[in-house]
Scaffold this active site. Sequence first.
Site, PDB file in Angstrom:
ATOM      1  CE  LYS A  51      -4.510  -1.009   0.178  1.00  0.00           C
ATOM      2  NZ  LYS A  51      -5.529  -0.366  -0.673  1.00  0.00           N
ATOM      3  CB  SER A 305      -1.248  -8.248  -1.220  1.00  0.00           C
ATOM      4  OG  SER A 305      -2.250  -8.824  -0.397  1.00  0.00           O
TER       5      SER A 305
END
Length: 505
Positions: A51, A305
Amino acid sequence: MPQSYIKKILEARVYDVAIESPVDPAPLLSKRLGNQVLLKREDLQPVFSFKLRGAYNKMMKLSREELDRGVVAASAGNHAQGLALAAMRLGVKATIVMPKTTPQIKVNAVRARGGKVVLQGDTYDEASAYAQKLVAEKGMVYVHPYDDPDVIAGQGTVGMEILRQVTGPLDAVFVPVGGGGLAAGVAAYIKYVRPEVKVIAVEPEDAACLKLAMEKQRRAKLSEVGLFADGVAVAQIGKETFRVLRKTIDEVVTASTDEICAAIKDIFDDTRSIAEPAGALALAGLKKYVEREGCEGKTLLAIDSGANTNFDRLRYISERTEIGEQREAILSVTIPEQAGSFKKFCAALGKRNITEFNYRYSDDRDAQIFVGVAVAEGGADRQELVASLREQDYPVLDMTDNEMAKLHIRHMVGGHRPSAVASELLYRFEFPERPGALMNFLTKLGNRWNITLFHYRNHGAAYGRVLVGLEAQRSERKEIGQFLEQLAYPYHEESDNEAYSLFLS
C-alpha cells in the site's frame, strides 16, 4: 484506456520508501500442484504491504501548497500505515481516521510512523464520512486507498517488477482484489507488455464486489461484506479501477475462508512467513484455478500482498487450515454405548490419524461422538471413509462443510453429567503425539471403567492432551491411580477442578 497507465507506472515514484520485492519460488507447493508456483513478496515492504507504493506516488504528485495543507485518509489497515510512512518521509502532516473498532496494533503502527489517528465511528463508512468532513472544513487533501489514478499507478509498479523479474515463461498472475487498485495497476501494465499472460483477480466469496460488477456489467454494492480478509473487505469496486479491470483481467476467482487459511499455511511452509488473509488470497485463488483446470507444468505467480495480521487470529486460522486443504473430515458418528466401543471405532478408521474426539455420555443405548479424521487432500478419501464406516453399520453424518459445526458445536460438545451417571471422576492425560497414539491410549485404558466424557484435539504439539471422565466412585480413586501409573502417561486428576464443577459435573 488502460494503455494510458503505462507511462504513469513507468514514471511512478515509489522507491524512496518501497523496495523492489523479490519473487520467491514455492518449492513445496510447486511439487504438490505439479506447476511452478512463484510468490511476489509484497509482505516484505517496510509497512508489510504494497500500500505504501500508491500512497507515496500520490503524494509525490501533489503540489507544495497541497502538501502544506496536510493529507487525510480513512483506513483501518494497510493504507493507513503506508500513508503515515509516506507523509513522515516527506515531512507532511497526515491524519488517519480509523473506526473505533480498529485493533490497537494497527492504531499503534500508524502512530509509530508519525500519523495522527482520529478514532471515529464503528465502521469504515463512518470513518470515511468524517475524513471527508475534514477535507471540507480544513482543506486537507484526501488520499484515496485505491480509486485514484496516481494510487493505481503506484501499485502498478508491482506488475512492472514482475515482468522484469520473471523473464521466462509466465502463464498467469493472480492478484487479490478489494477496491481494485493493485489489480488495476498490475493488469494494465502486464496486459500491455505481455498480453499473453493471464491476469486473474481473486476475491473472498463473501466480499466479491468485482465479480458482482463483472456479472452485472456495472458497479453494484454488496449488501453484506465478510470481514475475515479485512484488507479486501470492500462492498463496491472502485469507479476508476473497474473501468480498467473490465478491459484487462481474464477472470475472477473466489476463495472461501477455509481456502484462504490453507493458503496462509502454504506460504508459511515455503517461506516461514505469515501472510494476512488478504495477503494469501491470491494464492488461494491460484490453487483453486489449478484444481479446476487440471493444468500441469505451468508457471503461475501469486502476489503475497501483506502480512499485517493480528496474532490472536492465528488460532482460528490454524483451526480452519486442514479443512481448507480438505485434509480433515468432521464427522458425527453414532456408536453403541458400551465398554470397548471407542477402541472398536478407532480400529474401523484404519491407519487414519484422529485429529479430534469429543463425547459426552447421554444414555445407556447410543453414544454420539464428534470426530475429526485426517484424510488425503481432495474429497475422494473423505467419501471413501464415510462409505467404509457406513458399510460397518456406523450411522455417519459428514459435517465437514457445516459452518455451525466447525465454528461452534465442536467446542460445545459435552455439557453436564447426566443423572444416569451416579458418580464420575475426571482425569487429564498427556501422551506423545504420533500416529496411532490415541488408539494406543484407548487400548491401554481398556474396558475396566466406562468412559463418560472424552475430549481430544490434535493441535500439532509434541504431546496430545486428553480429558477423560470415568464412571467411578471416589472410593475407587486409589485403585484408579494405581492402574493409571501403569499406563506410563503423565496424568492429573481434575475431579475437584472448579471449571469441572461449574460446567461439566
